[in-house]
Design a protein around this motif. Structure first.
Motif, PDB file in Angstrom:
ATOM      1  N   ILE A 288       0.837  -1.199   0.000  1.00 47.99           N
ATOM      2  CA  ILE A 288       0.000   0.000   0.000  1.00 47.99           C
ATOM      3  C   ILE A 288       0.873   1.250   0.000  1.00 47.99           C
ATOM      4  N   GLU A 289       1.989   1.206   0.710  1.00 44.17           N
ATOM      5  CA  GLU A 289       2.916   2.339   0.714  1.00 44.17           C
ATOM      6  C   GLU A 289       3.445   2.610  -0.685  1.00 44.17           C
ATOM      7  N   VAL A 290       3.739   1.559  -1.426  1.00 43.63           N
ATOM      8  CA  VAL A 290       4.207   1.715  -2.803  1.00 43.63           C
ATOM      9  C   VAL A 290       3.113   2.350  -3.665  1.00 43.63           C
ATOM     10  N   ALA A 291       1.871   1.905  -3.461  1.00 41.55           N
ATOM     11  CA  ALA A 291       0.743   2.456  -4.217  1.00 41.55           C
ATOM     12  C   ALA A 291       0.568   3.944  -3.939  1.00 41.55           C
ATOM     13  N   ILE A 292       0.715   4.337  -2.674  1.00 42.31           N
ATOM     14  CA  ILE A 292       0.603   5.756  -2.314  1.00 42.31           C
ATOM     15  C   ILE A 292       1.715   6.558  -2.992  1.00 42.31           C
ATOM     16  N   ALA A 293       2.930   6.006  -2.974  1.00 41.01           N
ATOM     17  CA  ALA A 293       4.060   6.698  -3.595  1.00 41.01           C
ATOM     18  C   ALA A 293       3.853   6.849  -5.099  1.00 41.01           C
ATOM     19  N   ALA A 294       3.191   5.870  -5.722  1.00 36.13           N
ATOM     20  CA  ALA A 294       2.972   5.912  -7.169  1.00 36.13           C
ATOM     21  C   ALA A 294       1.865   6.875  -7.555  1.00 36.13           C
ATOM     22  N   VAL A 295       0.793   6.923  -6.757  1.00 32.86           N
ATOM     23  CA  VAL A 295      -0.371   7.718  -7.154  1.00 32.86           C
ATOM     24  C   VAL A 295      -0.246   9.199  -6.789  1.00 32.86           C
ATOM     25  N   THR A 296       0.445   9.507  -5.719  1.00 34.13           N
ATOM     26  CA  THR A 296       0.507  10.893  -5.241  1.00 34.13           C
ATOM     27  C   THR A 296       1.023  11.879  -6.296  1.00 34.13           C
ATOM     28  N   PRO A 297       2.107  11.566  -7.025  1.00 33.38           N
ATOM     29  CA  PRO A 297       2.615  12.546  -7.997  1.00 33.38           C
ATOM     30  C   PRO A 297       1.716  12.752  -9.215  1.00 33.38           C
ATOM     31  N   VAL A 298       0.811  11.814  -9.505  1.00 32.21           N
ATOM     32  CA  VAL A 298       0.016  11.912 -10.735  1.00 32.21           C
ATOM     33  C   VAL A 298      -1.363  12.528 -10.507  1.00 32.21           C
ATOM     34  N   LEU A 299      -1.725  12.770  -9.260  1.00 37.18           N
ATOM     35  CA  LEU A 299      -3.041  13.329  -8.978  1.00 37.18           C
ATOM     36  C   LEU A 299      -3.092  14.793  -9.417  1.00 37.18           C
ATOM     37  N   PRO A 300      -4.154  15.185 -10.098  1.00 32.56           N
ATOM     38  CA  PRO A 300      -4.265  16.585 -10.540  1.00 32.56           C
ATOM     39  C   PRO A 300      -4.470  17.522  -9.355  1.00 32.56           C
ATOM     40  N   GLU A 301      -4.011  18.773  -9.498  1.00 33.96           N
ATOM     41  CA  GLU A 301      -4.191  19.757  -8.432  1.00 33.96           C
ATOM     42  C   GLU A 301      -5.673  20.004  -8.183  1.00 33.96           C
ATOM     43  N   ASN A 302      -6.435  20.083  -9.263  1.00 37.63           N
ATOM     44  CA  ASN A 302      -7.892  20.233  -9.159  1.00 37.63           C
ATOM     45  C   ASN A 302      -8.520  18.863  -9.309  1.00 37.63           C
ATOM     46  N   ARG A 303      -9.158  18.394  -8.270  1.00 44.02           N
ATOM     47  CA  ARG A 303      -9.734  17.044  -8.269  1.00 44.02           C
ATOM     48  C   ARG A 303     -10.658  16.806  -9.466  1.00 44.02           C
ATOM     49  N   GLU A 304     -11.403  17.818  -9.887  1.00 47.51           N
ATOM     50  CA  GLU A 304     -12.348  17.673 -10.990  1.00 47.51           C
ATOM     51  C   GLU A 304     -11.641  17.411 -12.315  1.00 47.51           C
ATOM     52  N   ASP A 305     -10.393  17.807 -12.435  1.00 50.28           N
ATOM     53  CA  ASP A 305      -9.648  17.555 -13.680  1.00 50.28           C
ATOM     54  C   ASP A 305      -9.378  16.068 -13.886  1.00 50.28           C
ATOM     55  N   GLY A 306      -9.494  15.298 -12.806  1.00 50.02           N
ATOM     56  CA  GLY A 306      -9.252  13.864 -12.914  1.00 50.02           C
ATOM     57  C   GLY A 306     -10.518  13.039 -12.968  1.00 50.02           C
ATOM     58  N   ARG A 307     -11.661  13.716 -13.196  1.00 50.99           N
ATOM     59  CA  ARG A 307     -12.929  12.980 -13.247  1.00 50.99           C
ATOM     60  C   ARG A 307     -12.990  12.126 -14.498  1.00 50.99           C
ATOM     61  N   TRP A 308     -13.542  10.909 -14.349  1.00 52.19           N
ATOM     62  CA  TRP A 308     -13.680   9.952 -15.462  1.00 52.19           C
ATOM     63  C   TRP A 308     -14.679  10.459 -16.485  1.00 52.19           C
TER      64      TRP A 308
END
Length: 308
Positions: A288-308
């Motif tokens: 899970i720590e690896v997953a957090i490290a992988a996902v954190t840098p790719v998350l958009p600053e605006n949450r709505e920009d990452g909506r499906w």
């Protein structure tokens, strides 16, 4: 934040690691033998075909196969750092020393293509061939053949996936797959990305590569039902010609099901969720720590920009 939020962030489980892809960035996190986490980054490239229905499914599958193989090889190199090199690793180093990056990319493409050929053999040729052989012994009409072919295809697919879970290395990859799903679910739920929060999430997720694979299998049964049974060889040729259409339709169905809340979309997603019992397992906290490290840098600053 609403639990109905669906993100376009997705990923891929690797050997001792996870690749996460956001709207603009890609991050590959791999656990090194010394316990530290190696991070590498890439940018997401948009293409003209992403806006063309049916075509985008085939092109995205080809791109994901090629890039996925690259990430798998990268993760394997990082995860096995410092270990005694097997013959394959020595071969890889020889290729790096004697061949240009362009040639290496071609070889990666060939390896990915070989994987597609194997899949086509197992799930396209083999069920049709076996059906033809059985029909010689037990004469049957068109629709019994179609049903038998579909049953054999599902049996071969389920058997293949079950055998994969028996290998220790692949079992760990499936645990990382579970960590990937649980982390994305935690983000979609609007909760802080902590080990405690992620551990509580479900390892099953409707927008998954496993769901895509089972959709391809199911849709192919209905799509190929219209093809003639004049001969086993011709039927295989017809199926190969229709394969791009099959992939395109499956991609559009999965995309629609991921955005819809209708009863039909839930029914369409259910086989993929069932199949994930074979392709995802509960991860440990280090995964899970690896997953957090992988996902954190790719998350958009605006949450709505990452909506499906």
């Amino acid at each position: 934040m609403s639990k109905e939020f669906r993100t376009s962030v997705g990923g891929q489980a690797l050997m001792e690691g996870i690749m996460m892809r956001g709207p603009e960035k890609i991050c590959c996190a791999v656990r090194r033998p010394d316990g530290t986490i190696d991070l590498s980054y890439d940018t997401v490239r948009t293409h003209w075909y992403n806006k063309v229905p049916l075509v985008r499914g085939v092109c995205n599958m080809a791109e994901n196969l090629y890039k996925g193989y690259q990430y798998l090889m990268h993760a394997a190199d990082i995860a096995m750092e410092g270990e005694t090199e097997p013959a394959e690793s020595k071969l890889d180093k020889w290729l790096e020393a004697h061949m240009s990056p362009a040639v290496q990319n071609v070889l990666m493409g060939v390896a990915a293509f070989a994987g597609v050929v194997l899949a086509l053999f197992l799930f396209t040729f083999l069920p049709t061939f076996l059906t033809g052989q059985i029909a010689r012994v037990l004469p049957m009409g068109r629709w019994p053949r179609v049903i038998l072919e579909g049953v054999l295809k599902m049996v071969i697919f389920l058997g293949y996936m079950f055998l994969c879970t028996r290998y220790k290395e692949l079992h760990r990859v499936f645990e990382y797959h579970g960590a990937e799903h649980k982390t994305i679910a935690c983000y979609e739920a609007g909760l802080p990305l902590t080990v405690e929060n992620i551990r509580k999430q479900s390892r099953f997720h409707p927008r998954c590569g496993t769901s895509f694979m089972i959709l391809v299998i199911i849709i192919s049964i209905f799509l190929y039902a219209v093809l003639p049974w004049t001969s086993t060889g011709l039927r295989v040729v017809y199926k190969l010609c229709m394969f791009p259409l099959l992939v395109g339709i499956s991609y559009e169905v999965l995309k629609w099901a991921g955005r819809s809340d209708s009863l039909l979309s839930h029914l369409v997603s259910q086989p993929g969720l069932w199949m994930q019992r074979l392709t995802t397992f509960e991860p440990d906290d280090s995964m899970i720590e690896v997953a957090i490290a992988a996902v954190t840098p790719v998350l958009p600053e605006n949450r709505e920009d990452g909506r499906w």
